[in-house]
Structures are given as structure tokens and as C-alpha cells.
Design a protein around this motif. Sequence first.
Motif, PDB file in Angstrom:
ATOM      1  N   ARG A 568     -12.848  32.020  29.311  1.00  0.00           N
ATOM      2  CA  ARG A 568     -13.485  33.104  29.787  1.00  0.00           C
ATOM      3  C   ARG A 568     -13.002  33.709  31.021  1.00  0.00           C
ATOM      4  O   ARG A 568     -13.005  34.839  31.309  1.00  0.00           O
ATOM      5  N   ALA A 569     -12.284  32.645  31.884  1.00  0.00           N
ATOM      6  CA  ALA A 569     -11.758  33.063  33.275  1.00  0.00           C
ATOM      7  C   ALA A 569     -10.597  32.082  33.439  1.00  0.00           C
ATOM      8  O   ALA A 569     -10.481  31.090  33.058  1.00  0.00           O
ATOM      9  N   GLU A 570      -9.850  32.578  34.294  1.00  0.00           N
ATOM     10  CA  GLU A 570      -8.740  31.797  34.745  1.00  0.00           C
ATOM     11  C   GLU A 570      -8.115  32.274  36.338  1.00  0.00           C
ATOM     12  O   GLU A 570      -8.498  33.370  36.343  1.00  0.00           O
ATOM     13  N   ASP A 579     -14.528  36.361  42.924  1.00  0.00           N
ATOM     14  CA  ASP A 579     -14.401  37.509  41.620  1.00  0.00           C
ATOM     15  C   ASP A 579     -15.444  37.350  40.644  1.00  0.00           C
ATOM     16  O   ASP A 579     -15.729  38.018  39.882  1.00  0.00           O
ATOM     17  N   ASP A 580     -16.013  35.906  40.487  1.00  0.00           N
ATOM     18  CA  ASP A 580     -16.834  35.638  39.510  1.00  0.00           C
ATOM     19  C   ASP A 580     -18.083  34.833  39.796  1.00  0.00           C
ATOM     20  O   ASP A 580     -18.276  33.872  40.268  1.00  0.00           O
ATOM     21  N   GLU A 581     -19.139  35.763  39.802  1.00  0.00           N
ATOM     22  CA  GLU A 581     -20.539  35.327  40.260  1.00  0.00           C
ATOM     23  C   GLU A 581     -20.974  34.303  39.348  1.00  0.00           C
ATOM     24  O   GLU A 581     -21.516  33.359  39.961  1.00  0.00           O
ATOM     25  N   GLY A 582     -20.640  34.211  38.059  1.00  0.00           N
ATOM     26  CA  GLY A 582     -21.183  33.101  37.250  1.00  0.00           C
ATOM     27  C   GLY A 582     -20.688  31.605  37.688  1.00  0.00           C
ATOM     28  O   GLY A 582     -21.220  30.825  37.555  1.00  0.00           O
ATOM     29  N   TYR A 583     -19.391  31.973  37.891  1.00  0.00           N
ATOM     30  CA  TYR A 583     -18.517  30.739  38.241  1.00  0.00           C
ATOM     31  C   TYR A 583     -19.103  30.115  39.824  1.00  0.00           C
ATOM     32  O   TYR A 583     -19.241  28.894  39.911  1.00  0.00           O
ATOM     33  N   ALA A 584     -19.272  31.129  40.675  1.00  0.00           N
ATOM     34  CA  ALA A 584     -19.780  30.496  41.991  1.00  0.00           C
ATOM     35  C   ALA A 584     -21.412  29.883  41.633  1.00  0.00           C
ATOM     36  O   ALA A 584     -21.515  28.841  42.247  1.00  0.00           O
TER      37      ALA A 584
END
Length: 589
Positions: A568-570, A579-584
Amino acid sequence: MNPADLHHPRAPRTSGSSGTSGTSGSEILRTTVRRNAGAMVRGTVLMGLYQAGETAFPIALGLIVEHTLARRSLASLTLALVALAAIITTVSLSWRFGMRIIQRANTTEAHRWRVRVAARALQPVAPETGLRSGEVLVIATEDADQTADVVEVVPVLIGSLVAVAITAVALGTAHLGLGALVVVGSAAILAVLSVLSGRIGSSTKEQQARVAQAGAKVADLINGLRPLNGFGGNHAAFLSYRRLSTRARDQAVAVARINGTYAGTALALNAVLAVTVALTAGWLALRGRIGIGELVMAVGLAQFVMEPLTLCSNMPKYLVTARASAERMALVLAAPPTDGPVPPAGAERLSGPEHPHPGGGVELEGLRYGALQGLGLRFPAGEFTAVLTHRPQEAADLVSVLALHVPPDGYDGVVRLGGRPLAELPVDSVRARLLVNPHHGEVFAGTLRSNIDPSGTSGTVPEAVRAAMLTDVVALHSRGLDHEVRDRGSNLSGGQRQRLSLARALAADSEVLVLHDPTTAVDAVTEGAIARRLAEHRRGRTTIVITSSPALLDAADRVYVLSDGAVRAEGTHQELLADDEGYALAVAR
């Protein structure tokens, strides 16, 4: 097999402490016999000589009575005594050396099969066999012993048949009817007992399976003892084991009952035959058809023949038991490999067209397996790459594929190591370059050193200990790395066991290292130190860490984020945090 069981009218044991592989029970038995043919031939000759000597004793006594005493010659008596001494010496020496040969071969063969089963189980055993580790342990001990008993049983059986044949011939020379009585009676006894031996075989096979299941349950309970204590499941687990143990006990009682019936029937039939021979000889002597010496010989042989007849009648039971044990071993030995393709000839070479390029990375292309849906990942050579999964099953499935627990035909897509698909590579070659350290790494009884470097060949143990932050554990004990570790690391904390497992993975110094959640049991400060030292220790080599640890993610050169079985992201840890709230949210602690 206990020698005392053969010297008296009893039979060999049926249980033990329990370069060629067999794929069926028959093949395993044939391999066992073929591999020990020389020892079995020598043992058979000596056991035949032993039985012949014992048979000759009552024959000699009869001859002494018939001829020597009748002549009342001191020279004849002296010669007879010398002959008896020679017979006794022959019996003693042939027994001693015969049993030494076949018991040594038996013990050695049992060891070979134990090693073979254990080696096969370590691959591990394919799940479709339905066997758990505890069951495999029983097969590798008790069943291996009982299968190897065929090495001892066959010479003893042949020797006993020799004794019965000599008895029949000797009695036949005195009177044809006596010889015929022994032959017909022995055949009838074996025919009757062969029916019972079939029941013993099927019942014993069921008993072995139930005992193995109970053993597997014990192993499972030991593995899960701490979690069971944690949520109070001890009583339920105990009841579960008790049910299995009770079924195993009931089956053992049933087998013992059948064995008792078999032994009692064999003893009764043999006694009937011996008494019939003695009474018939007495009747013939009264009628004047045989002499006094022949009567003495017949009565002596009637008493002696009980032992070889008992051995002959019991041998089929032990052969059936050996066959049942061999078939259980075949379940393990014939199981398909679960960890990748079978190494072809020349797999020991680590270069060539059928091997990965040295220093190459790992690539996944369109991987579909379990929770992974068309996953594409690239782990460049020499980089420290982290993978964050939103679902634990995604991580578990990825680890299974990389660890070769799933053969290449068990998933869709391609996994490449050093530019070569795993499907084209020998297992030995893959394992020489790629090491996957599971989340629940086993800790073994021994020392800290033997757990870190089981082979004793690693040259990076101090560096691995430092990188895994195990230095405090080593310094805590006066013996350092030689500090004793108890079974399953019971004298270590959860964090210490996890760091010990990590140190072992690092000491292997593999070209490609995959770590699955290596720091979940350690505190945040220690975890941060491990992350920094791990990156330093593995610099220039391919390292893949599947984790949600912020410290490890931050130490990685690149982070992949998996969701719904796909990337989903890299980016780097810092880039993804920004850049990625879900990751945070996923990595926040």
C-alpha cells in the motif's frame, strides 16, 4: 531382546526405550534385513549351532544309556563324558557369540532408524501425515526399536526351527511315529497361533497410535504451559490429556489380554505336544518297540522341545509387531517434503546455473498465498528493508514462503533469490544463503554458547551477542557464555530468550537474513539499541525485518507497508510518518 528371554521358554521383548530410506513398512523391513544380512547369517549359524547342541544333549544321554552303560566300559563312559563336555562347551560359546552378534546388529540398526526418522522429522514432517512432534518422537524411539528387532527375531526363529527339525529326525530314527508326531504337532500349533498373531498386529498398531497421540499431547502441554497458567486452562488441558491417556491405557490392556491369550494358548499347545510325545514314547517302550535308551532320549527331547516350540510359536507375533512399527515409521519417511524442491545431484555446489548469484537480493512477483494477494516486493542486495503488515496473517504467510515451509508449487507467482526462482534452486543452496528466524525461536537445553552457535563453527559470536544486546545476560553469570540454559530456556525471561534467538540468527552470518518480530518481548530502550546495532552489524548484507517496531522501522533503509495482501505504501520511516496518517497510527506507541 533380552538373552534371558531366549534361554528360557519366553520370547524377546516387544518394546524398546522405542543412508537408506523406506517408503513402506515392507521396504523398511527389507532394508533392515539387507543391511544386516551378514550379521544375521552369522547369528543364525551360531544360534542354530546352539539349538543343535541343546538338542544333542538328551540324544547323547539316550545313547549313553543304550550303549555305554550296557557295556559297562570305563573307556566308553569316559568318551561319553568328553562328548557331553564338548556339547556343553558348544552350547555356551555359540550362545554367547551368536547373541553378541545379533544384539549388536539390532542395537545399531535401531539407532540408524532413530536417526533417520529424526532427520526426516526436522525438515519437518508434512502436515498431511497427521503426525505431531510428540508422535514422531514415539516413532523415532519405540517403533525404531521394534522394527530393528527383526534382526534378532529371524536368527532365533531359524535356530528354533533347526532344533525342532533335529528333534523330529532323532525321534523318527527311534520310531517313525514319534518323528511324525513332532512334525504334525508343530505345524498345527503354528497354524493355530498365526490366527491370533493377526489380531495382535492390528491391536498393537492401534495401541502404538494411541500412545503416540498421548505423547504428542504431553509435548503440546509442555510447549503451552505458561499460556495455560496465564488464562487458567490447566484443568481443561489435564482433562484432555487424561482422555487420550485413558484410551491408550484401555488399548494397552486389550493388547495385553490378547498377548496373554496368545502366550497361554502357545504354552498349553506346546505342553500338550510334549506330553503326547513322552506318553507315546512310554507306550512304545512298554510294547517293546523302542529301547530304554531311546525312551530316555524321547522323554528328554519332549522336555527340551518346549523351549524351541515356544520360541517358534512366539516369533510370528514379534514379526507382526515389527511390521506394524515399520509401517508407522514409513508414515514419516514417506511424507512429502514441506520445505521446497528435493536437492538434485550436485546440490552441494554453491555456484552454477542452478544456484543464485552471490550477493543477490530477494524479489517477489505476483505472490498469491493465503492472505497475500498478488504481492510484489523487491529487497535489494545489501539493504536493510522493513515490512509492516496490518494483519498478522500477512506476516505469517510471507515468512512461510520465504522459509520454504511452502513448496513453490504451493503458491502462485514467483519468488527469486539472487535472480533465480526458488522453484529452480536446490534447497541446500537456498538455505546456505537465506536464513529465516521465526518469531518464536526455539531455545534448547545446553549453554548460551551452544544456543548461539550450535555447530561450533561461527566466527562472529561476540559480535552477534553485542548486536542482540545479550551482553548483560552473559555478564550476569560467572560462567558467561557457558552459563547453563535449561530445557526450552525455562531459566531465562521472555526477552532474554528472544535476544538469544536473535543472537543465533546473527551468528549464522547468512547472506540474506529474514527476521520476524525479533524484539516484541524487550523494552523500548533495549529495542532501540538492538535496532542500531543490528543495522550496523548487517551493513552490506541483505536484511529483511517484518515488524511494527518504530525503532527497527526507523533503522531500515526502506519500509514497505502491506494491506490486504499487497503493497500500500513505500518509503523511509520518516517519510511515511510525515505523509501517511494510517502508518503513523499503526506504529505509534
